[in-house]
Design a protein around this motif. Structure first.
Motif, short mmCIF file in Angstrom:
data_model
loop_
_atom_site.label_atom_id
_atom_site.label_comp_id
_atom_site.label_asym_id
_atom_site.label_seq_id
_atom_site.Cartn_x
_atom_site.Cartn_y
_atom_site.Cartn_z
N LEU A 118 0.82 -1.20 0.00
CA LEU A 118 0.00 0.00 0.00
C LEU A 118 0.86 1.26 0.00
O LEU A 118 2.08 1.22 0.16
CB LEU A 118 -0.94 0.00 1.20
N SER A 119 0.19 2.40 -0.14
CA SER A 119 0.89 3.68 -0.25
C SER A 119 1.62 4.07 1.03
O SER A 119 2.47 4.97 1.00
CB SER A 119 -0.10 4.79 -0.64
N ASP A 120 1.30 3.43 2.18
CA ASP A 120 2.04 3.74 3.40
C ASP A 120 3.46 3.19 3.37
O ASP A 120 4.27 3.47 4.25
CB ASP A 120 1.29 3.25 4.65
N GLY A 121 3.76 2.40 2.34
CA GLY A 121 5.10 1.86 2.18
C GLY A 121 5.38 0.62 2.99
O GLY A 121 6.47 0.04 2.89
N TRP A 122 4.42 0.18 3.78
CA TRP A 122 4.62 -0.97 4.66
C TRP A 122 3.59 -2.09 4.45
O TRP A 122 3.96 -3.21 4.19
CB TRP A 122 4.58 -0.52 6.14
N THR A 123 2.32 -1.75 4.57
CA THR A 123 1.27 -2.77 4.59
C THR A 123 1.22 -3.54 3.28
O THR A 123 1.08 -2.96 2.20
CB THR A 123 -0.10 -2.13 4.86
N VAL A 124 1.32 -4.86 3.38
CA VAL A 124 1.25 -5.74 2.22
C VAL A 124 -0.08 -6.49 2.26
O VAL A 124 -0.42 -7.10 3.28
CB VAL A 124 2.41 -6.74 2.21
N LYS A 125 -0.83 -6.43 1.16
CA LYS A 125 -2.13 -7.08 1.07
C LYS A 125 -2.15 -8.09 -0.07
O LYS A 125 -1.35 -8.00 -1.01
CB LYS A 125 -3.24 -6.04 0.85
N THR A 126 -3.09 -9.01 -0.01
CA THR A 126 -3.27 -9.94 -1.13
C THR A 126 -3.83 -9.16 -2.32
O THR A 126 -4.61 -8.23 -2.15
CB THR A 126 -4.23 -11.07 -0.76
N ALA A 127 -3.43 -9.56 -3.50
CA ALA A 127 -3.84 -8.84 -4.71
C ALA A 127 -5.33 -8.99 -4.99
O ALA A 127 -5.94 -8.12 -5.62
CB ALA A 127 -3.03 -9.33 -5.91
N ASP A 128 -5.93 -10.10 -4.50
CA ASP A 128 -7.35 -10.34 -4.80
C ASP A 128 -8.27 -10.04 -3.62
O ASP A 128 -9.48 -10.26 -3.70
CB ASP A 128 -7.56 -11.77 -5.27
N GLY A 129 -7.73 -9.53 -2.52
CA GLY A 129 -8.56 -9.17 -1.37
C GLY A 129 -8.99 -10.34 -0.51
O GLY A 129 -9.78 -10.15 0.44
N LYS A 130 -8.47 -11.54 -0.78
CA LYS A 130 -8.81 -12.69 0.05
C LYS A 130 -7.83 -12.78 1.23
O LYS A 130 -6.75 -12.21 1.21
CB LYS A 130 -8.79 -13.96 -0.79
N CYS A 131 -8.23 -13.53 2.25
CA CYS A 131 -7.48 -13.56 3.51
C CYS A 131 -6.11 -14.21 3.38
O CYS A 131 -5.86 -15.03 2.49
CB CYS A 131 -8.29 -14.30 4.57
N SER A 132 -5.25 -13.84 4.32
CA SER A 132 -3.90 -14.39 4.42
C SER A 132 -3.61 -14.72 5.88
O SER A 132 -4.10 -14.06 6.78
CB SER A 132 -2.88 -13.38 3.90
N ALA A 133 -2.80 -15.75 6.10
CA ALA A 133 -2.38 -16.11 7.46
C ALA A 133 -0.85 -16.19 7.52
O ALA A 133 -0.18 -16.40 6.51
CB ALA A 133 -3.00 -17.44 7.87
N HIS A 134 -0.32 -16.05 8.74
CA HIS A 134 1.13 -15.92 8.92
C HIS A 134 1.51 -16.50 10.27
O HIS A 134 0.98 -16.11 11.30
CB HIS A 134 1.49 -14.42 8.86
N PHE A 135 2.44 -17.45 10.26
CA PHE A 135 2.99 -18.01 11.50
C PHE A 135 4.51 -18.05 11.39
O PHE A 135 5.06 -18.25 10.30
CB PHE A 135 2.46 -19.43 11.75
N GLU A 136 5.18 -17.87 12.52
CA GLU A 136 6.65 -17.82 12.51
C GLU A 136 7.23 -18.26 13.84
O GLU A 136 6.70 -17.92 14.90
CB GLU A 136 7.10 -16.39 12.20
N HIS A 137 8.33 -18.99 13.78
CA HIS A 137 9.15 -19.30 14.94
C HIS A 137 10.60 -19.02 14.61
O HIS A 137 11.04 -19.22 13.46
CB HIS A 137 9.04 -20.76 15.35
N SER A 138 11.37 -18.60 15.62
CA SER A 138 12.82 -18.60 15.52
C SER A 138 13.30 -19.95 16.04
O SER A 138 12.91 -20.38 17.13
CB SER A 138 13.43 -17.47 16.36
N ILE A 139 14.13 -20.61 15.25
CA ILE A 139 14.58 -21.96 15.62
C ILE A 139 16.10 -22.09 15.51
O ILE A 139 16.75 -21.31 14.79
CB ILE A 139 13.89 -23.04 14.76
#
Length: 249
Positions: free
Chosen positions: A215-236
């Motif tokens: 987006l124009s704020d330079g940070w927020t990343v969205k899906t191109a089609d407006g459908k949902c996205s999920a995100h999980f992360e661990h440091s290992i």
């Protein structure tokens, strides 16, 4: 250059990772209808500071908050705001980390506010499981491609798509280190994994297309089609006895 950590360094890093995990847990527990993303961010900030650590996302590359809080079709890097109110049925991805002892922790999870549609719930559950499928491959002798292939295969077999534009990474004295850790690729390809490597493995999985836009704020990343996205992360950490999850609350 990939930094190989000693057992002493891993112990120092673990403290930052545990604080990161506890902060994420608190932030996730705060997700409810009516709360703002700013309020969740402050909960994380206050906890990390109370632990004598530093929120390592804050001012990183100019990012203005402790946590990236991304809702529904926002993939990553959502900026917390007093105006952004969470609603019933939203899925809320929170990504944050803490630095202490000269080392960094980094972790993320997607939280469901109340109840959501069955397909979105399945997306969240699949992304969570894909993270662990990737972690299982983080053993000495395997290659980076084994991690990405495990994530990609698990998600695509279930009808979801894997974000290509953003990937996981090494983590340690810096928040982002070598190597890059894609969530896609071919088994048996890429650098060989060695004991002492520390990685942030983070599947970003979409309900629709894998394509994204910033987006124009330079940070927020969205899906191109407006459908949902999920995100999980661990440091290992990769060890001779197998992968060790450092970001455990």
């Amino acid at each position: 250059m990939i930094d190989i950590k000693s057992s002493r360094e891993l112990e120092l890093m673990k403290e930052a990772c545990v604080i990161s995990a506890q902060a994420l847990q608190l932030a996730g527990e705060a997700v409810r209808p009516g709360i703002t993303t700013y309020e969740i961010d402050k909960i994380a900030y206050d906890f990390i500071k109370k632990c004598g650590a530093t929120p390592n996302f804050l001012n990183y590359g100019g990012f203005p908050a402790t946590a990236c809080i991304s809702i529904n079709d926002e993939v990553i890097h959502g900026i917390p705001s007093k105006k952004r109110v969470i609603k019933e049925g939203d899925i809320v991805s929170i990504d944050l980390g803490a630095a202490k002892n000269g080392y960094n922790g980094d972790n993320a999870a997607t939280f469901i506010c109340g109840s959501c549609s069955p397909e979105v719930k399945r997306l969240v559950e699949t992304t969570r499981e894909a993270l662990y499928k990737g972690i299982e491959q983080a053993v000495p002798g395997n290659r980076i491609g084994d991690i990405g292939n495990a994530v990609q295969t698990y998600c695509e077999e279930r009808g979801f798509s894997v974000v290509r534009d953003f990937v996981g990474h090494g983590v340690g004295t810096k928040l982002h280190e070598e190597p890059s850790v894609p969530n896609f690729g071919h088994a048996g390809r890429g650098i060989r994994l060695l004991p002492g490597m520390t990685l942030a493995i983070e599947p970003m999985i979409n309900l629709g297309t894998h394509k994204v836009k910033t987006l124009s704020d330079g940070w927020t990343v969205k899906t191109a089609d407006g459908k949902c996205s999920a995100h999980f992360e661990h440091s290992i950490a990769i060890t001779t006895s197998g992968p060790v999850i450092l970001t455990k609350a």
